[in-house]
Design a protein around this motif. Sequence first.
Motif, short mmCIF file in Angstrom:
data_model
loop_
_atom_site.label_atom_id
_atom_site.label_comp_id
_atom_site.label_asym_id
_atom_site.label_seq_id
_atom_site.Cartn_x
_atom_site.Cartn_y
_atom_site.Cartn_z
N THR A 158 48.68 35.54 36.18
CA THR A 158 47.26 35.86 36.21
C THR A 158 46.87 36.45 37.56
N TYR A 159 46.08 37.50 37.52
CA TYR A 159 45.57 38.13 38.75
C TYR A 159 44.39 37.32 39.27
N LEU A 160 44.52 36.79 40.49
CA LEU A 160 43.51 35.92 41.07
C LEU A 160 42.49 36.66 41.91
N GLY A 161 42.79 37.89 42.28
CA GLY A 161 41.88 38.68 43.10
C GLY A 161 42.54 39.19 44.36
N ASN A 162 41.83 40.02 45.09
CA ASN A 162 42.31 40.55 46.36
C ASN A 162 41.75 39.73 47.52
N TYR A 163 42.48 39.77 48.61
CA TYR A 163 42.00 39.08 49.80
C TYR A 163 40.75 39.78 50.31
N GLU A 164 39.70 39.01 50.56
CA GLU A 164 38.41 39.57 50.95
C GLU A 164 38.12 39.27 52.42
N GLY A 165 37.45 40.21 53.08
CA GLY A 165 37.07 40.00 54.47
C GLY A 165 36.89 41.29 55.22
#
Length: 236
Positions: A131-138
């Motif tokens: 499952t794709y959990l998302g990209n690192y944000e910042g």
Amino acid sequence: MLVGEQTHSQPTQLPAELVRARQLKTIGTQASAAVLGLGLTAASLQGLETPSLPQWSFTGLACFVSVGAVALGLAVTKDKAQLELHEGRLYIQWGAPSTGPPLAEGAIQVRPTEDGRGNGAFALQHIPAGTYLGNYEGDMLDEVSYWARYPAGVADYCIKVDREWTIDGRDRAQDTSRFSPCHMNHSGVRHNVVRSTKRRDRTVSFFTRKDIQVGEELLLDYGPVYWKSREDQMVD
């Protein structure tokens, strides 16, 4: 003839060692080309993203064979490996997919851990492997901005994209109302999440490496670089 010019008769037979060396070189070149072509073709057929290779400038057959073997390996492992050519360097990633089904809304809760490790990310429902959990944000920081913000070179929520760029999730981590990959804690032994970096896009994506059960914490192996200057804080 010109003064000083000499004639040389063509030998009827080359030395055996030279003949053998030329034969081996020809066979090696052909084999290398075959492996590289087969690897890249198979990778393309499997739907893998293959790089646009520059004009060949390799000085040895070893590099040629290695790239071909890697490309063939990418085809065999399908979407569990990526090959990326970025700023003159060839990057190879194993064990992490490049795409996957999206995470269901509300599937992960950020809350305090029970053993004093601060906040952690916990599954509220079953999450399938891949499952794709998302990209690192910042904040996206270049080298100058990074060192201006962290003169000691130690940052708790930073993740490197390449030699120049770093993503700083410090501010995003403060918002625990919605899960983000920066909320995951470390485990080198029990990690159930893997990362995939696309340097040209300046993104770091995260995927589950196994099925995650309800109540299970999502854990990521931060890697040895993170623990430099933090050896006394290292956990499993």
